[in-house]
Design a protein around this motif. Structure first.
Motif, PDB file in Angstrom:
ATOM      1  N   LEU A  31       0.817  -1.214   0.000  1.00 32.42           N
ATOM      2  CA  LEU A  31       0.000   0.000   0.000  1.00 32.42           C
ATOM      3  C   LEU A  31       0.854   1.270   0.000  1.00 32.42           C
ATOM      4  O   LEU A  31       0.329   2.372   0.072  1.00 32.42           O
ATOM      5  N   ALA A  32       2.160   1.095  -0.079  1.00 34.04           N
ATOM      6  CA  ALA A  32       3.066   2.247  -0.055  1.00 34.04           C
ATOM      7  C   ALA A  32       2.862   3.126  -1.297  1.00 34.04           C
ATOM      8  O   ALA A  32       2.595   2.610  -2.388  1.00 34.04           O
ATOM      9  N   PRO A  33       2.972   4.455  -1.136  1.00 28.15           N
ATOM     10  CA  PRO A  33       2.766   5.379  -2.264  1.00 28.15           C
ATOM     11  C   PRO A  33       3.626   5.060  -3.480  1.00 28.15           C
ATOM     12  O   PRO A  33       3.160   5.173  -4.622  1.00 28.15           O
ATOM     13  N   ASN A  36       2.010   2.697  -5.824  1.00 26.49           N
ATOM     14  CA  ASN A  36       0.643   2.992  -6.231  1.00 26.49           C
ATOM     15  C   ASN A  36       0.487   4.361  -6.891  1.00 26.49           C
ATOM     16  O   ASN A  36      -0.596   4.948  -6.865  1.00 26.49           O
ATOM     17  N   GLU A  39       0.597   9.227  -3.185  1.00 29.26           N
ATOM     18  CA  GLU A  39      -0.287   9.171  -2.012  1.00 29.26           C
ATOM     19  C   GLU A  39      -1.749   8.949  -2.403  1.00 29.26           C
ATOM     20  O   GLU A  39      -2.468   8.183  -1.770  1.00 29.26           O
ATOM     21  N   ALA A  42      -2.331   5.373  -3.452  1.00 30.63           N
ATOM     22  CA  ALA A  42      -2.243   4.483  -2.290  1.00 30.63           C
ATOM     23  C   ALA A  42      -3.521   4.558  -1.461  1.00 30.63           C
ATOM     24  O   ALA A  42      -4.038   3.529  -0.995  1.00 30.63           O
ATOM     25  N   LYS A  43      -4.047   5.770  -1.293  1.00 26.08           N
ATOM     26  CA  LYS A  43      -5.288   5.934  -0.520  1.00 26.08           C
ATOM     27  C   LYS A  43      -6.454   5.270  -1.236  1.00 26.08           C
ATOM     28  O   LYS A  43      -7.309   4.625  -0.609  1.00 26.08           O
TER      29      LYS A  43
END
Length: 200
Positions: A31-33, A36, A39, A42-43
């Motif tokens: 899930l690290a930015p 993905n 930020e 990732a969110k």
């Protein structure tokens, strides 16, 4: 996430199964930015994961009857190397799914589950099959090869699989009959697309 979204978009029901019916643990590293697109990405992934009710009420893997489903799909992550690689129930499920001719998709580190799949004579049903999975090069580049007790590519080659290695981190899908395997995370969506073709 990509396969789940593709399966649902195509109108399929998704049923999640885990050993003992335990709610699956999310690898926080995934899930690290940086994995993905920043930020915001990732969110979005974290929020989507939290909204998927199937993940919150998995059925017991040991009670899965392959004939009740149209396809079997094993997602990646290092988890399968810890539990499914030595899980006899999962091994039996893979043997039956492969023999049935139903679409069987396995991606990234999930081919580790193949290590627990044994025919009645003790041989592997995946011996001689063309397949792929997370490679030694990718594990090394990710900085985890020297921390792992064993490497997936090595073990798949040892069991007699015809391991097909693509470019590191690039999408790479191998199809051998009803078996569809993907090399890495970027192969998950293309693998789902190939599985859906077999379900059409």
């Amino acid at each position: 996430m990509a396969p789940y979204e593709e399966f649902k978009a195509a109108g399929h029901q998704v049923v999640v199964a885990t050993p003992g019916g335990v709610i699956p643990t999310v690898d926080k590293g995934s899930l690290a930015p940086q994995f993905n697109g920043g930020e915001e990405g990732a969110k979005k992934i974290a929020d989507t994961l939290a909204s998927i009710t199937e993940f919150q009420r998995p059925i017991k893997l040991e009670e899965v009857e392959p004939a009740d489903y149209a396809a079997v799909f094993y997602p990646g992550g290092h988890g399968p190397m810890e539990d499914l690689a030595v899980n006899a129930d999962s091994g039996r499920l893979l043997v039956r799914a492969l023999a049935s001719g139903m679409p069987l998709g396995v991606v990234c580190h999930a081919p580790a589950a193949m290590l627990a799949a044994l025919n009645e004579d003790g041989t592997s049903p995946f011996a001689g099959r063309k397949l792929t999975g997370f490679t030694n090069v990718e594990e090394t580049q990710a900085g985890l090869a020297d921390k792992a007790e064993w490497l997936l590519q090595d073990r798949l080659v040892e069991l007699g699989a015809d391991f097909q290695e693509g470019e590191p981190w690039a999408p790479h899908v191998v199809i051998d009959g009803n078996l569809v395997t993907g090399q890495n995370p970027s192969s998950a969506a293309p693998l789902a697309t190939e599985l859906l073709k077999k379900l059409a």
